[in-house]
Design an enzyme around this catalytic site. Structure first.
Site, mmCIF file in Angstrom:
data_model
loop_
_atom_site.group_PDB
_atom_site.id
_atom_site.type_symbol
_atom_site.label_atom_id
_atom_site.label_comp_id
_atom_site.label_asym_id
_atom_site.label_seq_id
_atom_site.Cartn_x
_atom_site.Cartn_y
_atom_site.Cartn_z
ATOM 1 N N GLY A 186 -33.548 -12.012 -19.292
ATOM 2 C CA GLY A 186 -32.527 -11.012 -19.607
ATOM 3 C C GLY A 186 -31.173 -11.452 -19.101
ATOM 4 O O GLY A 186 -30.148 -11.156 -19.695
ATOM 5 N N HIS A 187 -31.186 -12.145 -17.983
ATOM 6 C CA HIS A 187 -29.958 -12.767 -17.473
ATOM 7 C C HIS A 187 -30.188 -14.270 -17.488
ATOM 8 O O HIS A 187 -30.893 -14.818 -16.670
ATOM 9 C CB HIS A 187 -29.651 -12.284 -16.050
ATOM 10 N N HIS A 261 -22.161 -9.337 -21.608
ATOM 11 C CA HIS A 261 -21.970 -9.703 -20.204
ATOM 12 C C HIS A 261 -21.446 -11.139 -20.136
ATOM 13 O O HIS A 261 -22.105 -12.066 -20.599
ATOM 14 C CB HIS A 261 -23.326 -9.560 -19.521
ATOM 15 N N GLU A 313 -19.484 -5.527 -17.759
ATOM 16 C CA GLU A 313 -19.089 -6.755 -17.066
ATOM 17 C C GLU A 313 -18.820 -7.853 -18.090
ATOM 18 O O GLU A 313 -19.245 -8.996 -17.901
ATOM 19 C CB GLU A 313 -20.168 -7.203 -16.078
ATOM 20 N N GLU A 329 -14.592 -11.189 -14.077
ATOM 21 C CA GLU A 329 -15.417 -11.475 -12.902
ATOM 22 C C GLU A 329 -15.279 -12.931 -12.461
ATOM 23 O O GLU A 329 -15.290 -13.848 -13.296
ATOM 24 C CB GLU A 329 -16.880 -11.150 -13.250
ATOM 25 N N CYS A 397 -23.002 -11.791 -5.888
ATOM 26 C CA CYS A 397 -23.106 -12.987 -6.726
ATOM 27 C C CYS A 397 -21.849 -13.853 -6.672
ATOM 28 O O CYS A 397 -21.931 -15.081 -6.611
ATOM 29 C CB CYS A 397 -23.400 -12.606 -8.171
ATOM 30 N N CYS A 398 -20.662 -13.188 -6.715
ATOM 31 C CA CYS A 398 -19.424 -13.950 -6.796
ATOM 32 C C CYS A 398 -19.136 -14.719 -5.514
ATOM 33 O O CYS A 398 -18.488 -15.770 -5.553
ATOM 34 C CB CYS A 398 -18.247 -13.027 -7.100
#
Lengths: 630, 630
Positions: A186-187, A261, A313, A329, A397-398
């Site tokens: 999914g990601h 995304h 996002e 992002e 995450c970033c």
């Protein structure tokens, strides 16, 4: 067809002042402080299986969703970032911390190789039941990238072996054969990680698995429908509503618009470009080119930011690039660097090199504070002073993404082909490269990006005749070059200046890229930027911060006729080049108190100072604006 | 101290074309279609008590909140709007519909007078336990306003009697005596309704209760804290977080900034101005003036809209007036008309008259479609075409509010003092007014707001010497007047031109207000409007709609040097005056496909047509912009 191969981070030594400072900062401050956060937020505890009852659990949000399911990925990314940093200077403490994590991972791994600490600790029976939302394959990918990077730096393969066992398990679970699941992440993320593993091991199975995930994506019947129905979940429970969100709305080769995304998209395009090169897949290459054209022509901030909307996002419509609500992002720009590097290897073209540089030096780099311990998740192009860096983020995450990018910047400097060395980035670096049957040592000295004066000394061994391809950035108008002091006319092929000759030890190529302040205008369809102008100097986009001017940033104007100048400010933010201009501001003295009047206020001259966007918000709360009224 | 008294709607006959058209539309289309909606959405069924088990219930939102708790108010507002409309033309069907509702209300009313159909139908034991959120007093106020209006139009007092019993009950429950609750409404409204009841009945108790609610507001210990603790509800459960939301953060006389939910604020200020006049309360008057100054100087859209933010349906910071996300609820502008009318009676000053007119003709009127059956809840000043009128709204407050304002517009034309008649609005009306011991009949003929030519014929009876005070709007530069054909120099007192003389039957006052297109600029602190210009013609603010121009609305420019002209377009939207100018647009032909370039696109001439803001979005989806780039 792959024509160039990137030179890996561990083979390049950064020597120039700009990146050395950032690398030192990441190694000495970011990596240790992030480890401290992993401890504080109990993220490392989450690897310790079996979990006590009840297991360590953090709050779920309104979508009944916890960021804790991502934690494996954050830990994997920290290892990856640390591994890159360690290639510059080994550090026993950091290495011991990584080894301790590997101990936990080894202990946690199921006998069949499965290794997801969230599921193993809580609901092992539910593995692989919600690929759409729960990031199992994404986590696996990030742990794998960490393992590969740590192997490259240290030669230690314990974590790599753990992850290979996990990948072997995944390759059994997913695939085209009967009994195998027809799913995909999914990601997206594991695809590009599997290709790294393939490069490190040359085991074809991993490349095949990446290929399967990419090829299977968006096939009908839709896997996310199938697993949703198997869970007995209502259609409406998918809070993002559309599979555009994760780019599974149609098979990848049918995709022509960048949607959904932004990070998922960029990670997927990265893997697609990799596969196009590895497999010689012209349809994938064409798809990548169409998507590239789409994003760069219609959906990109001038700062190299992507995805204006917080709600997904990600991407919205063409030319919709709001400044004060920009999401952009950090991870999306970091991922664009990955994609651009792969596109460069497919086709040496400075549209890719320029983008790599733009995303790297601006939105990506802005994500990390000067002191290396604070972060931007979203990167607005206009702030009233309320947009501030975080010490940490519920979804961190970033933080790891910018750390791993900065720590691995050396890996984006060079590519090699059979008889060619391509230089994409400048800023001071040393490297030995295989070329035309021998090697060549390149020593590049420059104060880039502050100066465009670049000197490259060559030292060929066992070879003489090869091409040195130097990127001439699109912004560098009137670049000039000398070889051993002799002027050489610059001709470029798709933005690269190719010097083909027999090289000798001590040959010096001097390249002069004229770096000067310049104006940038957006396509008029970008309504948010109409009547506005941005400033750029070389690869750096600039912004105006409140502290440097004498009127509210929103009121500052830069008339079209105002000359731009530059000024080295050793005293400011560790030493930066600022852009100065005779700007203007409205004169409020005659306005009075009324909210509306029939005549505009007079405009009076007012000096303007702009600073690089990447370094904004390092002096406390500070209103900022990239796009200035003209 | 009250110096002027408004002339009630039922005493004034609208004869001019502009308002006659709107009134006919409301009477013949809006009122019947709204009744149909009250039926369709089961809102009228909710009055039928006892409810079946389980009672009629609609879904709650994420805050565990249902708009159904407002339904009494919506029904009250519909009766009020219908009553105003009926004063222009009686209609047996509508009257029968109202009588049927009164039947239900009579049956629903508790023996002690309590009358809230939500609580009576579901949880009668919980009456008066959550004034902060559940709108009991608000509902009571709207039903009361409906009863008063219906009484004025028809002379029938059955609903008025029902509501007086309810008010008597409320006056027992709330008040300063031991055993009485020290509460006040979470959504202000009943205060101004009680003052209307006082005016209709001269029963002092109702004025006292309104005074109590206003004076008690914001007192410590805070009533909403007390009732929250009594409910055992956590502090954090109040989703609006601050009592600024409902203006109970401090006692009303200590308030100097307009904050929170805009409609609540305006309803409260209306009652405060009423009470200041009734009680001769100088501190309340001063507070009203301070709040008026604050809102008009820092927090008002050029269209007379209020409250930019959707999240609190209200105010944010000074000079924060975003256009594309403007909330500017229709109800808030309707409520501003109420407040301005009260301020005018406190002090005859055209700052109040101008505001009344601005809010009436622009944001309020925009809330109702040309055909009278569609509505705006929020009134953006810039739209990409996605902002459309609703057929109905989950919270239909604005639908009835715009209907009742349009239907009662006659009530805002005139005020009277002992020996003075003040004319605030123009547009064609007839009225007989008490003045200086006699009466005077005024017949005003004009095509206002399209034309500024106004003729007023007087017919005094039993009186001669009095003052006719005519509002000269702030935008009317160079107004002129004649009495019986003789030029009279205009001198104004706070914007009113006062003609004092002995009047005779047939005297004619001709007033010429020069109405011409003009530019408007916002205070430079309004960052969203910097470098932009709006257009106005008399009381009407204009906008550019996509259908009328040949480039995207966002790209249109109005150079400072462009002459403005006007053009009567009988063919357009029922006949409107448009503003025309030689505008400009960017020329995209030379731009190419790149998103960013070093030179702006050329600007080429392009004709521009602007239409009144109030009539926008009556031709299908249509991007629109009020503030144009200069």
């Amino acid at each position: 067809m792959r024509t160039y191969t990137s030179v890996t981070f561990s083979d390049v030594k950064i020597t120039g002042p700009f990146w050395s400072e950032r690398l030192d900062c990441v190694l000495s401050r970011t990596i240790p402080s992030q480890h401290q956060k992993l401890v504080e937020y109990a993220m490392l505890d989450s690897l310790k299986l079996p979990q006590p009852a009840p297991p360590l659990t953090i709050a779920r949000n309104v979508h009944n969703f916890t960021t804790q399911i991502f934690w494996d990925s954050d830990i994997g990314k920290w290892i990856e970032a640390a591994a890159y940093a360690l290639s510059h200077r080994r550090d026993p403490l950091i290495e011991a911390q990584i080894e301790a994590i590997i101990d936990d991972l080894e202990r946690a791994q199921a006998p069949d190789g499965y290794l997801n600490c969230w599921y193993l600790g809580r609901e092992p029976q539910n593995r692989w039941t919600n690929l759409r939302d729960n990031h199992e394959l994404y986590n696996a990918g990030h742990l794998l990238e960490g393992a590969v990077a740590y192997f490259h730096t240290t030669g230690r393969d314990r974590m790599l072996r753990v992850m290979m066992r996990y990948m072997d398990h995944i390759a059994e679970v997913f695939g085209p054969e009967p009994g195998q699941k027809k799913g995909y992440p999914g990601h997206q993320e594991i695809e590009l990680a599997l290709i790294k593993l393939y490069h490190a091991t040359q085991i074809r199975k991993y490349l095949d698995l990446a290929t399967y995930f990419i090829n299977q994506r968006g096939a009908q019947p839709h896997y996310f429908d199938i697993e949703r129905d198997a869970r007995g979940e209502p259609v409406a429970a998918f809070h993002q509503k559309t599979y555009e969100y994760n780019q599974s709305h149609k098979p990848v080769r049918e995709q022509t618009k960048v949607v959904g995304h932004a990070v998922r998209a960029m990670y997927m395009y990265t893997a697609m470009a990799d596969l196009a090169a590895e497999l010689g897949d012209a349809s994938l290459e064409k798809t990548c080119e169409a998507l590239w054209e789409d994003v760069t022509r219609t959906r990109m901030y001038v700062t190299g930011g992507f995805g204006p909307s917080a709600s997904n996002e990600g991407f919205t419509g063409d030319y919709d690039l709001p400044n004060d609500t920009a999401y952009a992002e950090t991870c999306a720009s970091v991922a664009m660097v990955f994609w651009a590097a792969r596109m460069l290897n497919l086709n040496l073209d400075d549209q890719y090199g320029d983008m790599l540089e733009l995303a790297l030096y601006n939105t990506s780099l802005a994500g990390l504070s000067r002191d290396g311990t604070q972060y931007f998740y979203d990167n607005k192009l206009e702030s009233d002073g309320n947009h501030q860096r975080w010490d940490w983020h519920p979804c961190p995450c970033c933080t790891m993404n910018v750390a791993r990018l900065v720590a691995s910047v050396a890996g984006y400097f060079y590519s090699v082909a059979e008889a060619e060395v391509a230089v994409h980035l400048y800023g001071g670096a040393e490297v030995s490269l295989p070329v035309a049957g021998g090697t060549v040592r390149l020593s590049e000295v420059s104060d880039y990006p502050w100066s465009g004066k670049i000197a490259i000394t060559l030292d060929p061994q066992g070879t003489e005749a090869f091409t040195l391809a130097l990127r001439i950035p699109g912004w560098a108008k009137g670049a000039s070059a000398r070889v051993n002091g002799q002027s050489v006319p610059i001709q470029t092929e798709r933005g690269y200046f190719k010097l083909h000759r027999a090289w000798a030890k001590g040959d010096v190529v001097d390249l002069m890229l004229p770096i000067a302040p310049e104006r940038v205008y957006a396509h008029p369809a970008v309504r948010q930027d109409l009547g506005r102008v941005a400033l750029r100097r070389g690869p750096l986009v600039y912004c105006v911060e409140q502290q440097d001017i004498n009127c509210p940033v929103a009121q500052v104007r830069l008339p079209a006729t105002a000359a731009l100048s530059q000024d080295w400010r050793a005293d400011l933010l560790g030493g930066i080049m600022v852009i100065k201009a005779e700007g203007a501001r409205v004169d409020l003295t005659a306005w009075g108190q009324s909210l509306y009047q029939n005549h505009p206020p007079p405009v009076v001259p007012s000096p303007l100072t702009a600073v690089p966007y990447y370094i904004w918000c390092n002096r406390g709360p500070n209103p900022m604006q990239v796009w200035l009224k003209e």
